[in-house]
Enzyme design. Sequence first.
Site, PDB file in Angstrom:
ATOM      1  N   ASP A 199       0.828  -1.200   0.000  1.00 26.78           N
ATOM      2  CA  ASP A 199       0.000   0.000   0.000  1.00 26.78           C
ATOM      3  C   ASP A 199       0.868   1.258   0.000  1.00 26.78           C
ATOM      4  OD1 ASP A 199      -2.770   1.239   0.577  1.00 26.78           O
ATOM      5  OD2 ASP A 199      -1.522   2.071   2.176  1.00 26.78           O
ATOM      6  N   GLU A 241      13.592 -15.725  -1.579  1.00 26.76           N
ATOM      7  CA  GLU A 241      13.796 -16.907  -0.745  1.00 26.76           C
ATOM      8  C   GLU A 241      12.561 -17.793  -0.733  1.00 26.76           C
ATOM      9  OE1 GLU A 241      15.085 -16.040   3.209  1.00 26.76           O
ATOM     10  OE2 GLU A 241      16.347 -14.341   2.563  1.00 26.76           O
TER      11      GLU A 241
END
Length: 526
Positions: A199, A241
Amino acid sequence: MSRTDWWRSAAIYQVYVRSFADGNGDGTGDLAGVRARLPYLAELGVDALWFSPWYLSPFADGGYDVADYRTVHPDFGTLAEAEKLLAEARGLGLRTLVDIVPNHVSDRHPWFRAALAAGPGSPEQERFHFRPPSPGPPNDWVSEFGGVPWSRTESGQWYLHLFSPEQPDLDWSHPAVRQEHEDVLRFWFERGAAGVRIDSAALLAKADGLPDMPADGGPHPFHDRPELHGIYRSWRRLAEEYGAVLTGEIWLPDAERFARYLRPDELHTAFNFDFLARPWDAAELRASIDLTLAAHAPVGAPATWVLANHDVTRTVTRYGRAEDTGFAFGRKRFGTPTDLALGTRRARAAALLTLALPGSVYLYQGEELGLPEAEIPRALIQDPMHARSGGADPGRDGCRVPLPWGADGDGPGWLPCPADWAHYAVERQATDPDSMLTLYRTALRLRRPFKDAGPLRWLPTDAPHALSFARALADGDNGDGSAVLCVVNFGPRDMALPAHRELLLASGPLTPGGALPQDTAVWLRA
């Protein structure tokens, strides 16, 4: 579910939990309601779901004032239920993105409460932007919601909030702020989230000293600061990852600066608000498409296409307003004349146009039902934008009204559902071959084979107010290298269709002679 670059061409459905589906009958949407409707979303044909914040929050700003990122709001359910939802969605082939709000927290967040308790000069206050008492605000900034973005504490200190006073801004120069957000990302990635939507992604960093706005057009003190890129590079390393995706909410008029956030070591994608902001006009939309594709090409990022979200007037209403069909907060006034039949016809055509473009597409809940903007009685409006505008702006509640599922109504909701919305109900549209829901279901099913087709190639057309483009694809049966064509007629005159092998889908009926009427789009097999 094995494709690692699924996000490049995905259709992603935004779920505003509070208004999506009520599972326990208390008038508020919840995770139980979403879980019960997962088969609906799978049948719709989207690839992923993006959830607006479901975290613990006082709801001063629709849940974007987060009090605890690791706790689900009790009105919505529990953390365990959120984990079940992620798993059940994955079992239906639906990935999930969660919302992250890094610019600010709720004034009830433990950090801000500790800062108030500790007082001036304390380490706790260093995680926010506090300033000592003074006769007036510390600078001349204007809030994103309008008005002064500074409020006083009981001790007379000022604190910064680019949004509502209940949303104090974090100081992103503080290492604890960066570490906390990386920990939150890991928290949700480890629970199965396929990515995050960020956001207000271009607002986090502020200029040293929080100076006044530059009078000479110099660098903006809190928009698009260069320090942001280091933040998102660290987030990208973390996301890699887990094979997760980062999508930014970035409102920037400069396409080149926008593209910097999409370099290979930063965000994967960002929302394309330029397209949403254009009026229903062939030249305007073509210019936006060309601008978007050109901006994304140098960084190798896919474009995103958005017609609506939880912050903007719904597409059917915007496109049904004669004075300007583009997006602008200032054109949401109460009582604005709207031709919903016109807006619906254009929204159907816009759906086919958007879904045919190369890249990913975001669909806001209720767009597939053709919902218009609801006019909420003033006394029931909850959006802080309404109050901060002095009542001039109706705010965003009109696009956040609970979805109509049953033809006989779904009971009272946290916002009132208009009395004449029964014909929009999922129950009725699901069996109507001409409904907006059927159009979206069909379009999303047909899109799957060609969503990864070749680049867009504009085609000449005899009609001055039309768009026509092709995307090449290899025929799975005989490898003859055919193409999918999208043609949209914006003008007042019917237009002949180009040569084609098959009419795949039309947003509305063709003329008796097979021509394409105004505000209608088709997909053709060429």
